[in-house]
Design an enzyme around this catalytic site. Structure first.
Site, mmCIF file in Angstrom:
data_model
loop_
_atom_site.group_PDB
_atom_site.id
_atom_site.type_symbol
_atom_site.label_atom_id
_atom_site.label_comp_id
_atom_site.label_asym_id
_atom_site.label_seq_id
_atom_site.Cartn_x
_atom_site.Cartn_y
_atom_site.Cartn_z
ATOM 1 N N HIS A 9 0.826 -1.216 0.000
ATOM 2 C CA HIS A 9 0.000 0.000 0.000
ATOM 3 C C HIS A 9 0.859 1.265 0.000
ATOM 4 O O HIS A 9 2.049 1.246 0.310
ATOM 5 C CB HIS A 9 -0.907 0.008 1.237
ATOM 6 C CG HIS A 9 -0.137 0.062 2.530
ATOM 7 N ND1 HIS A 9 0.424 1.222 3.031
ATOM 8 C CD2 HIS A 9 0.183 -0.918 3.420
ATOM 9 C CE1 HIS A 9 1.035 0.963 4.165
ATOM 10 N NE2 HIS A 9 0.916 -0.334 4.427
ATOM 11 N N GLY A 10 0.232 2.393 -0.331
ATOM 12 C CA GLY A 10 0.917 3.673 -0.294
ATOM 13 C C GLY A 10 1.169 4.154 1.131
ATOM 14 O O GLY A 10 0.716 3.561 2.110
ATOM 15 N N TRP A 14 1.467 7.476 9.646
ATOM 16 C CA TRP A 14 2.222 6.654 10.603
ATOM 17 C C TRP A 14 3.481 6.084 9.965
ATOM 18 O O TRP A 14 4.493 5.926 10.637
ATOM 19 C CB TRP A 14 1.328 5.539 11.153
ATOM 20 C CG TRP A 14 0.478 5.984 12.311
ATOM 21 C CD1 TRP A 14 0.080 7.260 12.598
ATOM 22 C CD2 TRP A 14 -0.085 5.154 13.330
ATOM 23 N NE1 TRP A 14 -0.711 7.281 13.727
ATOM 24 C CE2 TRP A 14 -0.821 5.996 14.201
ATOM 25 C CE3 TRP A 14 -0.063 3.789 13.578
ATOM 26 C CZ2 TRP A 14 -1.512 5.515 15.308
ATOM 27 C CZ3 TRP A 14 -0.753 3.296 14.682
ATOM 28 C CH2 TRP A 14 -1.462 4.155 15.536
ATOM 29 N N GLU A 83 -2.538 -6.833 7.667
ATOM 30 C CA GLU A 83 -1.184 -6.745 8.211
ATOM 31 C C GLU A 83 -1.060 -7.496 9.536
ATOM 32 O O GLU A 83 -2.057 -7.716 10.243
ATOM 33 C CB GLU A 83 -0.794 -5.269 8.408
ATOM 34 C CG GLU A 83 0.605 -5.014 8.965
ATOM 35 C CD GLU A 83 1.753 -5.580 8.123
ATOM 36 O OE1 GLU A 83 1.791 -6.820 7.930
ATOM 37 O OE2 GLU A 83 2.605 -4.781 7.699
ATOM 38 N N ARG A 84 0.147 -7.870 9.859
ATOM 39 C CA ARG A 84 0.443 -8.543 11.122
ATOM 40 C C ARG A 84 -0.012 -7.680 12.297
ATOM 41 O O ARG A 84 0.149 -6.454 12.297
ATOM 42 C CB ARG A 84 1.953 -8.785 11.223
ATOM 43 C CG ARG A 84 2.397 -9.469 12.500
ATOM 44 C CD ARG A 84 3.901 -9.643 12.478
ATOM 45 N NE ARG A 84 4.391 -10.294 13.683
ATOM 46 C CZ ARG A 84 5.676 -10.525 13.931
ATOM 47 N NH1 ARG A 84 6.592 -10.161 13.049
ATOM 48 N NH2 ARG A 84 6.038 -11.120 15.054
ATOM 49 N N ASN A 85 -0.593 -8.316 13.286
ATOM 50 C CA ASN A 85 -1.012 -7.620 14.501
ATOM 51 C C ASN A 85 0.185 -7.542 15.456
ATOM 52 O O ASN A 85 0.727 -8.568 15.861
ATOM 53 C CB ASN A 85 -2.172 -8.364 15.156
ATOM 54 C CG ASN A 85 -2.832 -7.565 16.260
ATOM 55 O OD1 ASN A 85 -2.159 -6.856 17.009
ATOM 56 N ND2 ASN A 85 -4.140 -7.678 16.380
ATOM 57 N N TYR A 86 0.595 -6.327 15.781
ATOM 58 C CA TYR A 86 1.743 -6.137 16.665
ATOM 59 C C TYR A 86 1.330 -5.896 18.116
ATOM 60 O O TYR A 86 2.159 -5.500 18.943
ATOM 61 C CB TYR A 86 2.622 -4.990 16.157
ATOM 62 C CG TYR A 86 3.380 -5.364 14.911
ATOM 63 C CD1 TYR A 86 4.585 -6.066 14.977
ATOM 64 C CD2 TYR A 86 2.890 -5.027 13.660
ATOM 65 C CE1 TYR A 86 5.269 -6.425 13.831
ATOM 66 C CE2 TYR A 86 3.575 -5.375 12.507
ATOM 67 C CZ TYR A 86 4.765 -6.072 12.607
ATOM 68 O OH TYR A 86 5.444 -6.428 11.459
#
Length: 213
Positions: A9-10, A14, A83-86
């Site tokens: 993604h662009g 953040w 996306e991975r959950n941090y």
């Protein structure tokens, strides 16, 4: 054989501030929309059957922009590509991460790299099985693309995964293979101020250096 173009993604605010995003839904900024449009114009030079995106807004909007530029139909969404959950690290900068969770400390709620790879690869296998012989754009995230790379070509590519970058894979005989990291069409889509995924994500950067998983 099914062909995939995995697109990051662009940019978001953040990303620019180097805050860990993960599963937090942060929208594209102006630069991110320009990056998405640039990627779409490049992808328009090839024939694509469909476009599938992570449901997070930064990926979904990137896909919508690419679809308009490349003349593709409706964007489909696949939760496996989120996306991975941090966990509790999301929203933190590198300095804040070091203060709250020093290296070697477990981060509550963080999804393992293995779990990310399993769900993402399974999602690609399902897409290939459902659409054999097609050419599919998948708009996702730095951590998602990194998980695919480390599964199909472990240790071979530590180069930056930049916002708007494009990476080609093929699915044949039940297996997934890397065709080209940073497909040549991608060279124009990387903005000179587009930071790479590991630089933007200090927790992922730790892991890429062999730190806590």
């Amino acid at each position: 054989m099914t062909v995939f173009a995995l697109v990051r993604h662009g940019e978001t605010d953040w990303n620019r501030a180097r805050r860990i995003q993960g599963a937090t839904d942060i929208p594209l900024n102006h630069t991110g929309r320009e990056q998405a449009a640039a990627a779409g114009r490049l992808l328009a030079g090839r024939a694509w059957s469909r476009i599938v995106a992570s449901p997070l807004s930064r990926a979904s909007e990137t896909a919508e922009i690419i679809a308009r530029e490349a003349g593709i139909g409706t964007v489909e969404h696949e939760p496996a590509f989120v996306e991975r959950n941090y966990g509790e690290a999301e929203g933190l900068t590198g300095t804040e991460l070091d203060a709250r969770f020093p290296e070697g400390t477990d981060v509550p709620g963080r999804e393992t790299r293995e779990a990310v790879a399993e769900r993402v690869i399974d999602g690609l296998h399902r897409l290939a099985a459902a659409h054999p012989g097609e050419a599919i754009i998948v708009v996702a995230h730095g951590g998602v693309i990194r998980s695919v790379l480390e599964t199909v070509a472990p240790g071979h590519h530590r180069e930056p995964i930049t916002n708007g970058s494009i990476h080609s894979f093929q699915h044949a005989d039940g297996g997934l293979e890397l065709v080209l990291f940073d497909d040549p069409l991608d060279e124009q889509s990387i903005f000179p101020y587009a930071d790479d995924y590991d630089e933007q994500n200090p927790l992922a950067h730790r892991e890429s250096e062999g730190g806590a998983g």
